[in-house]
Design an enzyme around this catalytic site. Structure first.
Site, PDB file in Angstrom:
ATOM      1  N   SER A 154     -52.504   3.104  -3.947  1.00  0.00           N
ATOM      2  CA  SER A 154     -52.452   4.099  -2.883  1.00  0.00           C
ATOM      3  C   SER A 154     -53.872   4.525  -2.546  1.00  0.00           C
ATOM      4  O   SER A 154     -54.784   4.374  -3.372  1.00  0.00           O
ATOM      5  CB  SER A 154     -51.643   5.319  -3.352  1.00  0.00           C
ATOM      6  OG  SER A 154     -51.817   6.425  -2.490  1.00  0.00           O
ATOM      7  N   TYR A 167     -48.714  11.854  -9.464  1.00  0.00           N
ATOM      8  CA  TYR A 167     -48.784  10.666  -8.600  1.00  0.00           C
ATOM      9  C   TYR A 167     -50.224  10.169  -8.488  1.00  0.00           C
ATOM     10  O   TYR A 167     -50.497   8.968  -8.676  1.00  0.00           O
ATOM     11  CB  TYR A 167     -48.226  11.012  -7.220  1.00  0.00           C
ATOM     12  CG  TYR A 167     -48.175   9.846  -6.264  1.00  0.00           C
ATOM     13  CD1 TYR A 167     -47.087   8.982  -6.251  1.00  0.00           C
ATOM     14  CD2 TYR A 167     -49.204   9.616  -5.348  1.00  0.00           C
ATOM     15  CE1 TYR A 167     -47.023   7.916  -5.363  1.00  0.00           C
ATOM     16  CE2 TYR A 167     -49.160   8.555  -4.459  1.00  0.00           C
ATOM     17  CZ  TYR A 167     -48.066   7.711  -4.468  1.00  0.00           C
ATOM     18  OH  TYR A 167     -48.017   6.650  -3.589  1.00  0.00           O
TER      19      TYR A 167
END
Length: 269
Positions: A154, A167
Site C-alpha cells: 500500500s 494497517y
C-alpha cells in the site's frame, strides 16, 4: 510485446473481490491458471463469480477456501494445488483487512487480526511458495525465473495513517519482508516485488469514494485526478509475473495516481 503466462499456475489470495479479483482476471487473460483464494464460506459465491468470468473469457482456474492467517490451511492449500496442477509458479500475496480505531482505543484483537492476515498471512504463503519453487527448480519452458512472488502492499508502507496504526504497520513490514526475500533468494532466481496501491475503488474503502463529496475530497490527494481501478493493479501484476520483468526484483512499485508526491504541497503545503 505480449505478456504471456501460458502454462503457469498462480495463487491469488483474497481474490474473491476488489484488487484480488482484478489481478486474477489479468493473470488469467495472460494465460495463467488461477487459483482464486477466498477466506470463508461467506465469500464462496463471490469467488465462483470471479471464476465464471475467467472461464467465460476462455481462461482456467479454480476457487479455494483458506484463511491465510492459519498455518495448517495455507500448507494444505499449497499441497492441494501442487497435487492438482503439478506446481505453483506465481504467488500474489493480496489478502488483507482493515480494523480501524484510534490508537488508544484499538483492541488487541483488532491489532492481531490485521497483523495476522496482512503480514503473517503473507509470510506463510511466501514460505510455502518458495519451498515449492526450490523443489521444482527452474523450468525455462515455463519461465526464466524459478518463481515469482508479488506482495500487495500500500502507499501506507511509507505514508503514516492516523487511526490505522495496525494497517500501516502491516504494510511497512511487508516492504522489509519483500526486500529480505528478494535478497535471500535472488541467487535462486526467485523474484519478489511489491505493488503499492493508492486509492483503488473497492469495497474495503467505499467510505472514501461512496458519495460525490467523499470522492471529491479523495481526489484532492491524487494529482492524476481519478480513483484507481482493480485492473490498474492487475495490469502491473501480470507484467511483473512475466519474463518481461525478469530483471525486476526487490522493488516497491507505487500505483497511486501520484498520491505519494503529496498533492497537498502542490500549492505550498
Amino acid at each position: 510485446m505480449e505478456i504471456s503466462l501460458h502454462s503457469q499456475v498462480a495463487i491469488v489470495t483474497g481474490a474473491s473481490s476488489g484488487i484480488g479479483s482484478g489481478i486474477a482476471k489479468s493473470l488469467a487473460s495472460a494465460g495463467a491458471t488461477v487459483i482464486i483464494n477466498h477466506s470463508s464460506q461467506h465469500s464462496t459465491d463471490e469467488a465462483k463469480a470471479v471464476l465464471k468470468e475467467i472461464t467465460d473469457a476462455g481462461g482456467d482456474g479454480m476457487t479455494y477456501q483458506c484463511d491465510v492467517s492459519k498455518e495448517d490451511q495455507v500448507v494444505k492449500m499449497f499441497q492441494d494445488v501442487v497435487a492438482q496442477f503439478g506446481t505453483v509458479d506465481i504467488l500474489i500475496n493480496n489478502a488483507g483487512v482493515q480494523k480501524d480505531a484510534k490508537f488508544t482505543e484499538m483492541t488487541l484483537d483488532q491489532w492481531n487480526t490485521v497483523i495476522g492476515i496482512n503480514l503473517t498471512g503473507q509470510f506463510l504463503c511466501a514460505r510455502e511458495a518458495i519451498k515449492e519453487f526450490l523443489r521444482r527448480g527452474i523450468d525455462t519452458s515455463r519461465s526464466a525465473a524459478c518463481g515469482k512472488i508479488i506482495h500487495i502492499s500500500s502507499v501506507h508502507e511509507i505514508i503514516p495513517w492516523a487511526g490505522h496504526a495496525n494497517y500501516a504497520s502491516s504494510k511497512g513490514a511487508i516492504r522489509m519482508l519483500m526486500q529480505t526475500l528478494a535478497q535471500e533468494y535472488g541467487a535462486d532466481k526467485i523474484r519478489v516485488n511489491s505493488i503499492c496501491p493508492g486509492a483503488i475503488q473497492t469495497p474495503i474503502n467505499k467510505d472514501a469514494w461512496g458519495t460525490p463529496e467523499a470522492l471529491n475530497s479523495l481526489l484532492d490527494l491524487i494529482p492524476y485526478n481519478r480513483i484507481g481501478q482493480p485492473q490498474d493493479i492487475g495490469n502491473l501484476a501480470a507484467f511483473l509475473a512475466s519474463d518481461l520483468a525478469d530483471y525486476i526484483t526487490g522493488a516497491s512499485i507505487f500505483v497511486d495516481g501520484g498520491m505519494t508526491t503529496f498533492e497537498s504541497f502542490s500549492t505550498g503545503g
